[in-house]
Write an enzyme that holds these catalytic residues in place. Structure first.
Site, PDB file in Angstrom:
ATOM      1  N   THR A   1       0.839  -1.204   0.000  1.00 41.16           N
ATOM      2  CA  THR A   1       0.000   0.000   0.000  1.00 41.16           C
ATOM      3  C   THR A   1       0.875   1.255   0.000  1.00 41.16           C
ATOM      4  O   THR A   1       0.691   2.163  -0.814  1.00 41.16           O
ATOM      5  CB  THR A   1      -0.929  -0.010   1.241  1.00 41.16           C
ATOM      6  OG1 THR A   1      -1.766  -1.159   1.147  1.00 41.16           O
ATOM      7  CG2 THR A   1      -1.785   1.247   1.317  1.00 41.16           C
TER       8      THR A   1
ATOM      9  N   ASN B   1      -5.545  -8.908  -8.148  1.00 36.40           N
ATOM     10  CA  ASN B   1      -5.671  -9.639  -6.886  1.00 36.40           C
ATOM     11  C   ASN B   1      -7.021 -10.326  -6.731  1.00 36.40           C
ATOM     12  O   ASN B   1      -7.140 -11.264  -5.954  1.00 36.40           O
ATOM     13  CB  ASN B   1      -5.431  -8.698  -5.696  1.00 36.40           C
ATOM     14  CG  ASN B   1      -6.190  -7.406  -5.798  1.00 36.40           C
ATOM     15  OD1 ASN B   1      -6.122  -6.699  -6.806  1.00 36.40           O
ATOM     16  ND2 ASN B   1      -6.939  -7.072  -4.766  1.00 36.40           N
TER      17      ASN B   1
ATOM     18  N   HIS C   1       4.254 -10.054   2.540  1.00 34.70           N
ATOM     19  CA  HIS C   1       3.352 -11.038   3.167  1.00 34.70           C
ATOM     20  C   HIS C   1       2.553 -11.860   2.165  1.00 34.70           C
ATOM     21  O   HIS C   1       1.819 -12.762   2.562  1.00 34.70           O
ATOM     22  CB  HIS C   1       2.448 -10.363   4.207  1.00 34.70           C
ATOM     23  CG  HIS C   1       1.360  -9.488   3.671  1.00 34.70           C
ATOM     24  ND1 HIS C   1       0.036  -9.829   3.758  1.00 34.70           N
ATOM     25  CD2 HIS C   1       1.393  -8.282   3.066  1.00 34.70           C
ATOM     26  CE1 HIS C   1      -0.706  -8.860   3.239  1.00 34.70           C
ATOM     27  NE2 HIS C   1       0.099  -7.914   2.811  1.00 34.70           N
TER      28      HIS C   1
ATOM     29  N   THR D   1      13.222   5.032  10.572  1.00 39.45           N
ATOM     30  CA  THR D   1      14.156   3.909  10.791  1.00 39.45           C
ATOM     31  C   THR D   1      13.640   2.662  10.081  1.00 39.45           C
ATOM     32  O   THR D   1      12.464   2.314  10.200  1.00 39.45           O
ATOM     33  CB  THR D   1      14.293   3.646  12.303  1.00 39.45           C
ATOM     34  OG1 THR D   1      14.741   4.853  12.912  1.00 39.45           O
ATOM     35  CG2 THR D   1      15.295   2.522  12.584  1.00 39.45           C
TER      36      THR D   1
ATOM     37  N   CYS E   1      -9.649  -6.253   1.499  1.00 40.15           N
ATOM     38  CA  CYS E   1     -10.159  -4.928   1.872  1.00 40.15           C
ATOM     39  C   CYS E   1     -11.668  -4.858   1.674  1.00 40.15           C
ATOM     40  O   CYS E   1     -12.371  -4.178   2.375  1.00 40.15           O
ATOM     41  CB  CYS E   1      -9.504  -3.829   1.048  1.00 40.15           C
ATOM     42  SG  CYS E   1      -7.926  -4.252   0.386  1.00 40.15           S
TER      43      CYS E   1
HETATM   44  C1  LIG Z   1      -2.448  -5.948  -5.948  1.00 39.91           C
HETATM   45  C2  LIG Z   1      -2.175  -5.451  -4.574  1.00 39.91           C
HETATM   46  N1  LIG Z   1      -1.526  -4.297  -4.409  1.00 39.91           N
HETATM   47  C3  LIG Z   1      -1.246  -3.815  -3.194  1.00 39.91           C
HETATM   48  C4  LIG Z   1      -1.626  -4.486  -2.053  1.00 39.91           C
HETATM   49  C5  LIG Z   1      -1.294  -3.914  -0.703  1.00 39.91           C
HETATM   50  O1  LIG Z   1      -0.224  -4.582  -0.118  1.00 39.91           O
HETATM   51  P1  LIG Z   1      -0.012  -4.536   1.483  1.00 39.91           P
HETATM   52  O2  LIG Z   1      -1.029  -5.454   2.056  1.00 39.91           O
HETATM   53  O3  LIG Z   1       1.384  -5.030   1.665  1.00 39.91           O
HETATM   54  O4  LIG Z   1      -0.181  -3.143   1.905  1.00 39.91           O
HETATM   55  C6  LIG Z   1      -2.330  -5.683  -2.171  1.00 39.91           C
HETATM   56  C7  LIG Z   1      -2.787  -6.407  -0.964  1.00 39.91           C
HETATM   57  O5  LIG Z   1      -3.715  -7.176  -0.999  1.00 39.91           O
HETATM   58  C8  LIG Z   1      -2.602  -6.190  -3.463  1.00 39.91           C
HETATM   59  O6  LIG Z   1      -3.266  -7.332  -3.644  1.00 39.91           O
END
Ligand SMILES: Cc1ncc(COP(=O)(O)O)c(C=O)c1O
Length: 377
Positions: A70, A151, A203, A239, A324
């Site tokens: 993100t 995703n 992750h 940091t 989300c």
């Molecule tokens: C395509 C995509 N971009 C960005 C993210 C965000 O990553 P993070 O969970 O590490 O903030 C996700 C998380 O599901 C994702 O699927």
């Protein structure tokens, strides 16, 4: 429990946990400190940077660690715009309509600041047609953002062709590729993607939460989003999360060693079993553009949340789309952009390298059983 929601997050690999523990115990120094303990931490940081940078095809100096995908996307979209704003060029930004909210909502922030933001539509098969991008690029387009693998659907986007066509129209526009869902599963070197900026997150690949990165090509210049320190070559103050970064690098190494062969078998087992037990189920996305680790299944007549709950009662964790969305029970912007009828319930199954073919078959049987119980089989 069968856990098939790996696109939301993956279980952390035991060797990653060990590497993080060792970093916390032994490399507790602040990488910015100039004494021996700090210097040891800095060496560990730079080792990890070299590993992750190589996976994204850039020099270590071109890699910026962040708190996750993100932040990496927000830094890319907003940081590039801040550089343009310095030269009083508001400009134009193109984002695909199926981007992660971290890209879409960052672009909306830019729109509030007077930048012309346009969304690129997708085909019914869930991919961005390079011709649609080409038609929209203007001489003042500063950024084009198209993700690598969606995703929610697993559909691969033709990012290389998009980049070539966009640059042919405007040599100055930068190409942002969110590779959070493809990192370690498909080649994600900056040049192979045709990108100027590539983002990734730990992750999703059996690494820890709260750490990610962006890789910058030679043309990509960005301004930090906040001040307070000159870490990450002045691009991201604060940091560094050294244990997390060490965990990311270890996850990258392990993924490289393991390859991806089990993922194709898992996807095939799920789809074959569903074809046999639940012929009404349809895989979403254009065949030939689908990835193996994310399989989205549509079933007419049952809301997504009801299907996901029924699966959980049968011991299977899946999701109704992105993590989300699933808490808010909102209709997915991705499925809407693809024009999927709203009477279709959608379940996303997603695999990690730890998933097994037997788990995939169990999930298919559970979905067929749930659909029968709900009267939509
Ligand atoms: C395509 C995509 N971009 C960005 C993210 C965000 O990553 P993070 O969970 O590490 O903030 C996700 C998380 O599901 C994702 O699927």
């Amino acid at each position: 429990m069968v856990y098939l929601d790996n696109a939301a997050t993956t279980p952390v690999h035991p060797e990653v946990i060990a590497a993080i523990g060792a970093a916390m115990a032994e490399e507790y120094g602040n990488p910015s400190s100039r004494h021996a303990v700090g210097l040891a931490a800095e060496r560990r940081l730079e080792q990890a940077r070299a590993t992750v940078a190589a996976a994204l095809g850039v020099a270590p100096a071109q890699l910026v660690f962040t708190s996750g995908g993100t932040e990496a996307n927000a830094l890319a979209v907003l940081g590039v715009a801040r550089v343009r704003a310095r030269s009083r060029r508001a400009g134009h930004v193109l984002v695909s309509s199926i981007e992660h909210p971290s890209v879409l909502e960052s672009a909306r922030l830019l729109a509030e600041q007077g930048v012309a933001v346009e969304e690129i539509p997708v085909t019914r098969g869930g991919w961005v047609d390079p011709a649609e991008v080409e038609a929209r690029v203007r001489s003042d387009t500063g950024l084009v953002a198209v993700m690598h693998v969606n995703n929610e659907t697993g559909v691969r986007q033709p990012v290389e062709e998009i980049a070539t066509r966009a640059r042919a129209r405007s040599s100055r526009c930068l190409i942002l590729v969110d590779a959070v869902q493809s990192f370690s599963y498909l080649p994600t070197e900056l040049r192979a993607l045709g990108a100027d900026i590539v983002t990734a997150s730990a992750h999703k690949i059996q690494g820890p939460k709260g750490v990610g990165c962006l890789a910058l090509g030679a043309r990509a210049k960005l301004a930090p989003l906040w001040g307070g320190g000159d870490q990450e070559a002045g691009r991201r103050a604060g940091t560094e999360n050294l244990p997390g970064i060490v965990g990311l690098a270890r996850a990258v190494e392990l993924a490289r060693g393991q390859g991806c062969s089990t993922l194709a078998s898992c996807a095939a087992a799920l789809c074959d079993e569903l074809a046999r037990l639940l012929p009404a189920a349809r895989r979403i996305g254009e065949p030939g553009r689908l990835s193996d680790h994310i399989v989205a299944i549509a079933i007419a007549g049952a809301p997504s949340e009801v299907l996901v709950n029924a699966l959980e009662e049968r011991g299977v964790c899946a999701s109704s789309g992105s993590a989300c969305h699933s808490r808010r029970a909102l209709r997915s912007h991705v499925l809407d952009a693809m024009g999927l009828p709203r009477d279709r319930g959608v379940v996303r199954f997603s695999f990690s390298r730890a998933s097994t073919v037997e788990e995939a078959r169990t999930a298919a049987r559970a979905l067929a059983d749930a659909a029968r119980a709900l009267g939509v089989a």
